[in-house]
Motif scaffolding. Structure first.
Motif, PDB file in Angstrom:
ATOM      1  N   ASN A  82      46.248  26.391  35.569  1.00  0.00           N
ATOM      2  CA  ASN A  82      46.493  25.020  35.102  1.00  0.00           C
ATOM      3  C   ASN A  82      46.192  23.995  36.186  1.00  0.00           C
ATOM      4  N   GLN A  83      46.661  24.270  37.410  1.00  0.00           N
ATOM      5  CA  GLN A  83      46.445  23.340  38.515  1.00  0.00           C
ATOM      6  C   GLN A  83      44.961  23.220  38.862  1.00  0.00           C
ATOM      7  N   LEU A  84      44.255  24.331  38.837  1.00  0.00           N
ATOM      8  CA  LEU A  84      42.830  24.297  39.175  1.00  0.00           C
ATOM      9  C   LEU A  84      42.033  23.533  38.123  1.00  0.00           C
ATOM     10  N   ILE A  85      42.426  23.636  36.873  1.00  0.00           N
ATOM     11  CA  ILE A  85      41.737  22.876  35.826  1.00  0.00           C
ATOM     12  C   ILE A  85      42.023  21.383  35.961  1.00  0.00           C
ATOM     13  N   LEU A  86      43.283  21.047  36.233  1.00  0.00           N
ATOM     14  CA  LEU A  86      43.653  19.638  36.375  1.00  0.00           C
ATOM     15  C   LEU A  86      42.979  18.978  37.568  1.00  0.00           C
ATOM     16  N   THR A  87      42.668  19.765  38.595  1.00  0.00           N
ATOM     17  CA  THR A  87      42.067  19.225  39.823  1.00  0.00           C
ATOM     18  C   THR A  87      40.597  19.608  39.952  1.00  0.00           C
ATOM     19  N   LYS A  88      39.962  19.912  38.839  1.00  0.00           N
ATOM     20  CA  LYS A  88      38.575  20.386  38.843  1.00  0.00           C
ATOM     21  C   LYS A  88      37.637  19.442  39.595  1.00  0.00           C
ATOM     22  N   ASP A  89      37.820  18.141  39.453  1.00  0.00           N
ATOM     23  CA  ASP A  89      36.919  17.176  40.084  1.00  0.00           C
ATOM     24  C   ASP A  89      37.221  16.963  41.566  1.00  0.00           C
ATOM     25  N   ALA A  90      38.365  17.447  42.014  1.00  0.00           N
ATOM     26  CA  ALA A  90      38.737  17.383  43.435  1.00  0.00           C
ATOM     27  C   ALA A  90      39.451  18.691  43.756  1.00  0.00           C
ATOM     28  N   PRO A  91      38.695  19.784  43.934  1.00  0.00           N
ATOM     29  CA  PRO A  91      39.281  21.131  44.053  1.00  0.00           C
ATOM     30  C   PRO A  91      40.356  21.235  45.125  1.00  0.00           C
ATOM     31  N   LEU A  92      41.405  22.002  44.792  1.00  0.00           N
ATOM     32  CA  LEU A  92      42.515  22.210  45.720  1.00  0.00           C
ATOM     33  C   LEU A  92      42.124  23.070  46.915  1.00  0.00           C
ATOM     34  N   GLY A  93      41.063  23.860  46.760  1.00  0.00           N
ATOM     35  CA  GLY A  93      40.692  24.768  47.833  1.00  0.00           C
ATOM     36  C   GLY A  93      39.291  25.300  47.658  1.00  0.00           C
ATOM     37  N   ASP A  94      39.020  26.434  48.315  1.00  0.00           N
ATOM     38  CA  ASP A  94      37.687  27.014  48.329  1.00  0.00           C
ATOM     39  C   ASP A  94      37.589  28.302  47.520  1.00  0.00           C
ATOM     40  N   VAL A  95      38.668  29.075  47.498  1.00  0.00           N
ATOM     41  CA  VAL A  95      38.651  30.378  46.839  1.00  0.00           C
ATOM     42  C   VAL A  95      40.014  30.627  46.222  1.00  0.00           C
ATOM     43  N   VAL A  96      40.034  31.369  45.121  1.00  0.00           N
ATOM     44  CA  VAL A  96      41.291  31.650  44.437  1.00  0.00           C
ATOM     45  C   VAL A  96      41.460  33.153  44.278  1.00  0.00           C
ATOM     46  N   PHE A  97      42.688  33.613  44.425  1.00  0.00           N
ATOM     47  CA  PHE A  97      43.024  34.998  44.115  1.00  0.00           C
ATOM     48  C   PHE A  97      44.248  35.014  43.199  1.00  0.00           C
ATOM     49  N   GLY A  98      44.226  35.888  42.184  1.00  0.00           N
ATOM     50  CA  GLY A  98      45.406  36.088  41.353  1.00  0.00           C
ATOM     51  C   GLY A  98      45.245  35.684  39.907  1.00  0.00           C
ATOM     52  N   ILE A  99      44.074  35.139  39.522  1.00  0.00           N
ATOM     53  CA  ILE A  99      43.833  34.912  38.100  1.00  0.00           C
ATOM     54  C   ILE A  99      43.713  36.279  37.429  1.00  0.00           C
ATOM     55  N   ASP A 100      44.509  36.522  36.394  1.00  0.00           N
ATOM     56  CA  ASP A 100      44.430  37.831  35.754  1.00  0.00           C
ATOM     57  C   ASP A 100      43.700  37.735  34.418  1.00  0.00           C
ATOM     58  N   ASN A 101      43.533  38.878  33.759  1.00  0.00           N
ATOM     59  CA  ASN A 101      42.727  38.904  32.542  1.00  0.00           C
ATOM     60  C   ASN A 101      43.358  38.168  31.377  1.00  0.00           C
ATOM     61  N   THR A 102      44.649  37.836  31.463  1.00  0.00           N
ATOM     62  CA  THR A 102      45.249  37.036  30.395  1.00  0.00           C
ATOM     63  C   THR A 102      44.880  35.561  30.525  1.00  0.00           C
ATOM     64  N   PHE A 103      44.420  35.146  31.703  1.00  0.00           N
ATOM     65  CA  PHE A 103      44.016  33.750  31.924  1.00  0.00           C
ATOM     66  C   PHE A 103      42.556  33.623  32.336  1.00  0.00           C
ATOM     67  N   ALA A 104      41.855  34.743  32.504  1.00  0.00           N
ATOM     68  CA  ALA A 104      40.478  34.708  32.988  1.00  0.00           C
ATOM     69  C   ALA A 104      39.561  33.914  32.066  1.00  0.00           C
ATOM     70  N   GLY A 105      39.684  34.125  30.764  1.00  0.00           N
ATOM     71  CA  GLY A 105      38.825  33.426  29.821  1.00  0.00           C
ATOM     72  C   GLY A 105      38.973  31.919  29.915  1.00  0.00           C
ATOM     73  N   ARG A 106      40.207  31.456  30.104  1.00  0.00           N
ATOM     74  CA  ARG A 106      40.432  30.016  30.219  1.00  0.00           C
ATOM     75  C   ARG A 106      39.807  29.472  31.491  1.00  0.00           C
ATOM     76  N   ALA A 107      39.961  30.200  32.595  1.00  0.00           N
ATOM     77  CA  ALA A 107      39.411  29.749  33.870  1.00  0.00           C
ATOM     78  C   ALA A 107      37.888  29.696  33.819  1.00  0.00           C
ATOM     79  N   ILE A 108      37.273  30.726  33.258  1.00  0.00           N
ATOM     80  CA  ILE A 108      35.813  30.756  33.175  1.00  0.00           C
ATOM     81  C   ILE A 108      35.308  29.646  32.257  1.00  0.00           C
ATOM     82  N   GLY A 109      35.952  29.483  31.111  1.00  0.00           N
ATOM     83  CA  GLY A 109      35.538  28.463  30.158  1.00  0.00           C
ATOM     84  C   GLY A 109      35.675  27.042  30.674  1.00  0.00           C
TER      85      GLY A 109
END
Length: 350
Positions: A82-109
């Motif tokens: 949720n945070q990464l989507i809300l801050t898409k235009d000003a990314p919070l960081g460089d790399v993310v770990f911990g997105i799981d397969n229950t949220f992967a589709g949302r992150a990719i989309g």
């Protein structure tokens, strides 16, 4: 999930020797990514709040790369996405770990990730891929299953249930505690298991049967396992709980019901718009290194995607092997997750 934060201190020195002595491969970008990726002296890693690697392991990565590494943990996997989507235009960081397969589709989309194919991905680990976009790299996995307190059942002279359907039988009334899928990662995984096993909308009828049989719903794993479950430290009054197939490695008087399991896969990904894309790729490679993969079972209580990693002795002795977990495609999870949670809440919580 506090059990995943248990760290085996005795193993750290051995693991670090491999990590410090072997530089992490930097890899190459897939087609379509910039030919000259960005790089800076700092690296910001976004993780869920159960991320746990030894301080010396992280120090070895810092020393090897020369980066000033900062970790930011906004919350669980859902909160991170949720945070990464809300801050898409000003990314919070460089790399993310911990997105799981229950949220992967949302992150990719949502387009918050840059494709990257890591040369460090172990042979066979591609089976854990979320899809064919290479936006997310599998790092570890765990099977979410109903766990049983075998001592309790032996004392009562009652057979341990084996299947999802068994949990709705009268003799198991009032014995199961589960986590709320709206607030818990294993709770959501178990909801997905019921969807995968019973279909949509058949899962709703199944949950009605569980509710009629006295299922108890709590906010998260810690409350369910350490407070309500009779087989753990809390010595609660419920001998059935949603936890992990690996949990019996730390509670040998328990067992996981392997026909109830949903496979949860955790991924790492390079964030779109990263200020240090080179460093982000190196961190993904680092998570796949032999040293980190070997540390994952004891530090984050998950299974490494590298099949050649030697698992701890207590895992070999007590953790359940799940050969046929219940699965739901990432795309379907991404498209229907919120609908399922809403319908579950209306039907079970009211």
């Amino acid at each position: 999930m506090s059990i995943r934060k248990l760290v085996a201190a005795a193993a750290t020195a051995v693991l670090l020797a491999g990590c410090a002595g072997t530089p992490a491969p930097s890899g190459t970008p897939t087609a379509g990514t910039p030919s000259a990726p960005t790089e800076s002296g700092t690296l910001t890693v976004i993780t869920h709040d159960s991320f746990a690697l030894g301080e010396k392991t992280i120090a070895a990565f810092k020393a090897e790369t020369g980066y000033d590494v900062t970790f930011v943990a906004p919350g669980d996997a859902g909160t991170v996405v949720n945070q990464l989507i809300l801050t898409k235009d000003a990314p919070l960081g460089d790399v993310v770990f911990g997105i799981d397969n229950t949220f992967a589709g949302r992150a990719i989309g949502a387009g918050i990730l840059s494709p990257y194919t890591s040369p460090a991905l172990p042979e066979g680990a591609e089976a854990f891929a979320a899809d064919d976009t290479h936006a997310l790299t599998p790092v570890d996995y765990g099977d979410v299953c109903v766990n049983a307190d075998t001592r309790w059942f032996a004392a009562k002279g009652l057979a341990v249930p084996r299947t999802l359907d068994d949990l709705t039988r009268p003799e198991y009334a009032g014995l199961l505690v589960v986590e709320n899928p709206a607030s818990s990662s294993p709770g959501l995984a178990f909801l997905a298991a019921t969807v995968g096993a019973k279909g949509d909308p058949g899962y709703l009828d199944y949950w009605k049967a569980l509710k009629a049989n006295g299922v108890k719903v709590v906010k998260g794993w810690t409350e369910a396992y350490t407070v309500e479950f009779s087989g753990s430290s809390g010595k609660g009054d419920r001998p059935l709980v949603v936890s992990y197939a690996s949990s019996p490695a730390y509670e040998p008087a328990t067992e996981a019901l392997t026909s109830t399991c949903f496979r949860q896969v955790e991924y790492a990904g390079v964030l779109a718009g990263a200020q240090n894309e080179v460093g982000a790729r190196k961190f993904v490679d680092f998570l796949l290194s032999a040293a980190v993969q070997a540390e994952i079972p004891e530090s984050m209580y998950m299974s490494p995607v590298d099949p050649d990693v030697e698992l701890p002795a207590d895992w070999k002795a007590h953790a359940a092997r799940v050969d046929a977990p219940i699965q739901v495609p990432v795309a379907e999870l991404g498209a229907k997750r919120e609908q399922w949670i809403k319908e579950w809440t209306a039907g079970v919580i009211g």
